[in-house]
Design a protein around this motif. Structure first.
Motif, mmCIF file in Angstrom:
data_model
loop_
_atom_site.group_PDB
_atom_site.id
_atom_site.type_symbol
_atom_site.label_atom_id
_atom_site.label_comp_id
_atom_site.label_asym_id
_atom_site.label_seq_id
_atom_site.Cartn_x
_atom_site.Cartn_y
_atom_site.Cartn_z
ATOM 1 N N CYS A 1 33.499 26.817 36.740
ATOM 2 C CA CYS A 1 34.514 27.555 37.489
ATOM 3 C C CYS A 1 35.839 26.853 37.219
ATOM 4 O O CYS A 1 36.073 25.735 37.691
ATOM 5 N N LYS A 2 36.712 27.488 36.444
ATOM 6 C CA LYS A 2 37.917 26.828 35.956
ATOM 7 C C LYS A 2 39.147 27.697 36.181
ATOM 8 O O LYS A 2 39.038 28.919 36.348
ATOM 9 N N PRO A 3 40.329 27.076 36.174
ATOM 10 C CA PRO A 3 41.564 27.853 36.342
ATOM 11 C C PRO A 3 41.812 28.760 35.143
ATOM 12 O O PRO A 3 41.253 28.568 34.063
ATOM 13 N N ALA A 4 42.642 29.758 35.356
ATOM 14 C CA ALA A 4 43.003 30.663 34.267
ATOM 15 C C ALA A 4 43.777 29.912 33.187
ATOM 16 O O ALA A 4 44.363 28.849 33.428
ATOM 17 N N LYS A 5 43.761 30.465 32.003
ATOM 18 C CA LYS A 5 44.486 29.855 30.894
ATOM 19 C C LYS A 5 45.985 29.849 31.178
ATOM 20 O O LYS A 5 46.488 30.631 31.979
ATOM 21 N N SER A 6 46.667 28.974 30.496
ATOM 22 C CA SER A 6 48.103 28.834 30.700
ATOM 23 C C SER A 6 48.814 30.164 30.451
ATOM 24 O O SER A 6 48.540 30.860 29.468
ATOM 25 N N GLY A 7 49.683 30.516 31.372
ATOM 26 C CA GLY A 7 50.446 31.754 31.248
ATOM 27 C C GLY A 7 49.762 32.963 31.855
ATOM 28 O O GLY A 7 50.325 34.059 31.840
ATOM 29 N N ILE A 8 48.539 32.794 32.372
ATOM 30 C CA ILE A 8 47.804 33.908 32.983
ATOM 31 C C ILE A 8 47.660 33.652 34.481
ATOM 32 O O ILE A 8 47.294 32.554 34.902
ATOM 33 N N GLU A 9 47.962 34.656 35.250
ATOM 34 C CA GLU A 9 47.821 34.575 36.707
ATOM 35 C C GLU A 9 46.855 35.666 37.158
ATOM 36 O O GLU A 9 47.132 36.857 37.004
ATOM 37 N N TYR A 10 45.701 35.225 37.692
ATOM 38 C CA TYR A 10 44.718 36.199 38.159
ATOM 39 C C TYR A 10 45.211 36.883 39.439
ATOM 40 O O TYR A 10 45.582 36.217 40.408
ATOM 41 N N GLN A 11 45.209 38.198 39.419
ATOM 42 C CA GLN A 11 45.431 38.928 40.665
ATOM 43 C C GLN A 11 44.189 38.835 41.555
ATOM 44 O O GLN A 11 44.296 38.781 42.772
ATOM 45 N N SER A 12 43.040 38.814 40.926
ATOM 46 C CA SER A 12 41.767 38.584 41.613
ATOM 47 C C SER A 12 40.724 38.245 40.563
ATOM 48 O O SER A 12 40.854 38.619 39.392
ATOM 49 N N SER A 13 39.698 37.532 40.979
ATOM 50 C CA SER A 13 38.579 37.212 40.090
ATOM 51 C C SER A 13 37.309 37.212 40.919
ATOM 52 O O SER A 13 37.329 36.889 42.115
ATOM 53 N N TRP A 14 36.192 37.542 40.281
ATOM 54 C CA TRP A 14 34.962 37.701 41.050
ATOM 55 C C TRP A 14 33.724 37.599 40.165
ATOM 56 O O TRP A 14 33.782 37.755 38.944
ATOM 57 N N LEU A 15 32.615 37.335 40.829
ATOM 58 C CA LEU A 15 31.279 37.380 40.239
ATOM 59 C C LEU A 15 30.535 38.509 40.933
ATOM 60 O O LEU A 15 30.508 38.573 42.162
#
Length: 292
Positions: free
Chosen positions: A176-190
């Protein structure tokens, strides 16, 4: 001569009237009950009595009375409650309970049922719903209050993550890791689907006008459609659909309720991810259920 004929006709008519006024009684016994049939003045009155071993009828145990005129019933009385008469009680029938539809909130825990800090979960947006289409049970006690129950159903499970984190596979390990540089998740899920087969020991009893119950047991589940996704740049993207998960799981299930409303709670007894190939995660949930 005319007087003799008049007297003769008068006597005949009086005889006929007397015969009509004399009550005609018939009594029969059928299946331990006494039935009395009385015919008088064109009316047929039928009374039914419960009888004792000597077939002696008792007025206070009358169970039916009907009066018939020209083939029509014009009066009917049924006695449904009698003083000092023992009434036969209905046998209690075991009725298995499994949620027809249920909804609950999920929580990722460790193997000791404590919150797993390895996954930054949004609890208020992590949920599951399910439906059991088939269920059954069998009583195992003489009074039918204890029984073994089972069901077959399907559920949809979603875990939402916070802090711009998502599940990905890196060098063969799920992290479980942060998004890549320059990307901002609006939401993330499993999210995934699960086919569930619970087997429980249930106790139930009549409480007021309906039933109360409590049940506990184990639940096997087969997981499919497991995928990690995130929404960014206005679109949904798949982060990974090969997450080193165990397709089969085993849960502990607890249910309790009254009438058609109750709650259920489940705690995973086996890890969601393969050993040493992903974060420690034992799915759990608690929610409400509607039983049919």
């Amino acid at each position: 001569m005319k007087r003799i004929l008049f007297l003769l006709s008068l006597m005949l008519s009086m005889t006929a009237m007397a015969q009509e006024s004399i009550p005609q009684d018939t009594t029969v016994y059928i299946n331990g009950r006494k039935i009395n049939i009385n015919e008088q003045n064109g009316k047929i009155k039928v009374k039914m009595f419960n009888t004792n071993a000597l077939k002696d009828s008792v007025e206070d145990v009358q169970v039916f009375e009907g009066v018939y005129l020209d083939g029509r019933s014009i009066e009917r009385t049924t006695i449904v409650s009698l003083p000092f008469v023992k009434r036969k009680k209905d046998n209690y029938r075991f009725d298995p309970h499994y949620a027809g539809i249920y909804f609950g909130f999920n929580k990722s825990a460790d193997k000791t049922f404590r919150y797993s800090s390895s996954l930054p979960q949004i609890n208020s947006k992590s949920w599951e719903w399910g439906i059991n289409l088939f269920y059954g049970g069998i009583a195992i006690s003489p009074d039918n209050h204890w029984g073994v129950t089972s069901a077959l159903g399907v559920a949809r499970i979603v875990y939402k993550f916070d802090n711009n984190y998502g599940l990905e596979k890196v060098d063969g390990i799920t992290v479980c890791k942060p998004a890549k540089s320059g990307i901002e998740y609006q939401s993330s899920w499993l999210r995934y689907w699960a086919f569930r087969l619970p087997i429980s020991l249930e106790w139930q009893t009549r409480l007021g006008s309906d039933r109360a119950f409590i049940a506990t047991g184990v639940e096997a589940e087969w997981r499919t459609g497991i995928v990690s996704r995130a929404k960014y740049d206005g679109d949904k993207h798949t982060l990974s659909n090969k997450l080193n998960t165990n397709p089969l799981g085993l849960n502990m299930l607890i249910q309790a309720g009254y009438r058609k409303i109750g709650f259920n709670a489940r705690f995973a007894l086996t890890s969601f991810f393969e050993k040493n190939k992903g974060p420690e995660m034992y799915p759990s949930s608690i929610g409400l259920a509607w039983y049919w």
